[in-house]
Design a protein around this motif. Structure first.
Motif, mmCIF file in Angstrom:
data_model
loop_
_atom_site.group_PDB
_atom_site.id
_atom_site.type_symbol
_atom_site.label_atom_id
_atom_site.label_comp_id
_atom_site.label_asym_id
_atom_site.label_seq_id
_atom_site.Cartn_x
_atom_site.Cartn_y
_atom_site.Cartn_z
ATOM 1 N N TYR A 170 61.028 50.989 26.021
ATOM 2 C CA TYR A 170 59.833 51.692 27.280
ATOM 3 C C TYR A 170 59.289 49.754 28.001
ATOM 4 O O TYR A 170 59.278 49.245 27.354
ATOM 5 C CB TYR A 170 58.605 51.654 26.450
ATOM 6 C CG TYR A 170 59.898 53.535 25.248
ATOM 7 C CD1 TYR A 170 59.154 54.602 26.397
ATOM 8 C CD2 TYR A 170 60.027 52.987 24.322
ATOM 9 C CE1 TYR A 170 59.510 55.378 24.752
ATOM 10 C CE2 TYR A 170 60.691 54.319 23.758
ATOM 11 C CZ TYR A 170 60.534 55.346 24.087
ATOM 12 O OH TYR A 170 60.601 57.242 23.677
ATOM 13 N N HIS A 171 58.895 50.154 29.198
ATOM 14 C CA HIS A 171 58.295 49.241 29.760
ATOM 15 C C HIS A 171 56.563 49.202 29.565
ATOM 16 O O HIS A 171 56.667 50.291 30.201
ATOM 17 C CB HIS A 171 58.953 49.340 31.517
ATOM 18 C CG HIS A 171 58.651 48.193 31.766
ATOM 19 N ND1 HIS A 171 58.983 47.182 32.187
ATOM 20 C CD2 HIS A 171 57.484 47.932 32.398
ATOM 21 C CE1 HIS A 171 58.971 46.577 32.485
ATOM 22 N NE2 HIS A 171 57.879 46.647 33.078
ATOM 23 N N VAL A 172 56.038 48.786 29.205
ATOM 24 C CA VAL A 172 54.571 48.323 29.499
ATOM 25 C C VAL A 172 54.203 48.056 30.563
ATOM 26 O O VAL A 172 54.814 46.260 30.886
ATOM 27 C CB VAL A 172 54.381 47.332 27.852
ATOM 28 C CG1 VAL A 172 52.729 47.579 28.295
ATOM 29 C CG2 VAL A 172 54.403 48.557 26.857
ATOM 30 N N VAL A 173 53.299 48.020 31.206
ATOM 31 C CA VAL A 173 53.177 47.698 32.386
ATOM 32 C C VAL A 173 51.225 47.934 32.469
ATOM 33 O O VAL A 173 51.168 48.439 32.358
ATOM 34 C CB VAL A 173 53.558 47.988 34.126
ATOM 35 C CG1 VAL A 173 52.781 47.118 35.263
ATOM 36 C CG2 VAL A 173 54.457 47.606 33.535
ATOM 37 N N PHE A 174 51.125 45.939 32.959
ATOM 38 C CA PHE A 174 49.564 45.590 32.364
ATOM 39 C C PHE A 174 48.526 45.293 33.661
ATOM 40 O O PHE A 174 49.120 44.642 34.004
ATOM 41 C CB PHE A 174 48.615 45.603 31.042
ATOM 42 C CG PHE A 174 47.464 45.801 31.516
ATOM 43 C CD1 PHE A 174 47.084 47.052 30.519
ATOM 44 C CD2 PHE A 174 46.482 44.483 31.193
ATOM 45 C CE1 PHE A 174 45.674 47.290 30.502
ATOM 46 C CE2 PHE A 174 45.558 44.612 30.585
ATOM 47 C CZ PHE A 174 44.903 45.725 30.102
ATOM 48 N N ARG A 175 47.570 46.230 34.413
ATOM 49 C CA ARG A 175 47.936 45.310 35.702
ATOM 50 C C ARG A 175 46.457 46.452 36.073
ATOM 51 O O ARG A 175 46.130 47.172 36.277
ATOM 52 C CB ARG A 175 48.482 45.467 37.240
ATOM 53 C CG ARG A 175 48.895 45.609 37.747
ATOM 54 C CD ARG A 175 50.006 46.880 39.196
ATOM 55 N NE ARG A 175 50.777 47.905 39.021
ATOM 56 C CZ ARG A 175 52.091 47.734 39.738
ATOM 57 N NH1 ARG A 175 52.335 46.529 40.422
ATOM 58 N NH2 ARG A 175 52.987 48.513 38.982
ATOM 59 N N GLY A 176 45.989 45.704 37.335
ATOM 60 C CA GLY A 176 44.228 45.960 37.452
ATOM 61 C C GLY A 176 44.547 46.269 38.504
ATOM 62 O O GLY A 176 45.071 46.935 39.555
ATOM 63 N N ILE A 177 43.452 47.235 39.390
ATOM 64 C CA ILE A 177 43.264 48.578 39.949
ATOM 65 C C ILE A 177 42.962 47.964 41.140
ATOM 66 O O ILE A 177 41.648 46.697 41.175
ATOM 67 C CB ILE A 177 42.066 49.070 39.939
ATOM 68 C CG1 ILE A 177 42.589 50.775 39.033
ATOM 69 C CG2 ILE A 177 42.139 50.462 42.062
ATOM 70 C CD1 ILE A 177 41.216 50.918 38.462
ATOM 71 N N ASN A 178 43.590 47.748 42.579
ATOM 72 C CA ASN A 178 43.531 47.004 43.582
ATOM 73 C C ASN A 178 43.669 45.380 43.653
ATOM 74 O O ASN A 178 43.112 44.400 43.977
ATOM 75 C CB ASN A 178 41.920 46.891 44.431
ATOM 76 C CG ASN A 178 42.234 48.296 44.853
ATOM 77 O OD1 ASN A 178 42.946 48.796 45.873
ATOM 78 N ND2 ASN A 178 41.195 49.371 44.830
ATOM 79 N N ARG A 179 44.232 45.212 42.508
ATOM 80 C CA ARG A 179 44.695 43.114 42.092
ATOM 81 C C ARG A 179 43.388 42.901 41.164
ATOM 82 O O ARG A 179 43.697 41.434 41.727
ATOM 83 C CB ARG A 179 45.276 43.094 43.128
ATOM 84 C CG ARG A 179 46.799 43.390 43.396
ATOM 85 C CD ARG A 179 47.222 42.692 44.486
ATOM 86 N NE ARG A 179 48.248 42.625 45.661
ATOM 87 C CZ ARG A 179 49.223 42.342 45.480
ATOM 88 N NH1 ARG A 179 49.359 41.316 45.006
ATOM 89 N NH2 ARG A 179 50.615 42.938 45.478
ATOM 90 N N GLN A 180 42.933 43.743 40.954
ATOM 91 C CA GLN A 180 41.636 43.096 39.695
ATOM 92 C C GLN A 180 41.844 42.194 38.696
ATOM 93 O O GLN A 180 42.791 42.861 38.344
ATOM 94 C CB GLN A 180 40.623 44.779 39.305
ATOM 95 C CG GLN A 180 39.460 44.898 40.472
ATOM 96 C CD GLN A 180 38.620 46.101 39.740
ATOM 97 O OE1 GLN A 180 39.037 46.801 38.929
ATOM 98 N NE2 GLN A 180 37.927 46.253 40.373
ATOM 99 N N VAL A 181 41.246 41.240 38.534
ATOM 100 C CA VAL A 181 41.733 40.536 37.863
ATOM 101 C C VAL A 181 40.943 40.809 36.260
ATOM 102 O O VAL A 181 40.316 41.981 36.134
ATOM 103 C CB VAL A 181 40.801 39.130 37.456
ATOM 104 C CG1 VAL A 181 40.372 38.184 36.375
ATOM 105 C CG2 VAL A 181 40.746 38.223 38.587
#
Length: 53
Positions: free
Chosen positions: A14-25
């Motif tokens: 399983y691959h967990v990806v965590f990132r902000g919408i529109n490259r938000q901090v």
């Protein structure tokens, strides 16, 4: 109506990806980042999944 939970696979990766919408901090500072990693580790221990880096 919620969907049926997925069954846990002993062979799957399983691959967990965590990132902000529109490259938000996501993490305002190092303390936020460390807290997130601690939470992730605690849920990993609860679930029994292994972490591969």
């Amino acid at each position: 109506m919620p969907r049926k939970a997925r069954e846990k696979s002993a062979r799957a990766v399983y691959h967990v990806v965590f990132r902000g919408i529109n490259r938000q901090v996501i993490f305002e500072d190092q303390e936020d980042h460390v807290k997130y990693l601690e939470l992730l580790k605690s849920y990993q221990e609860i679930s029994g999944y292994q972490i591969y880096a």
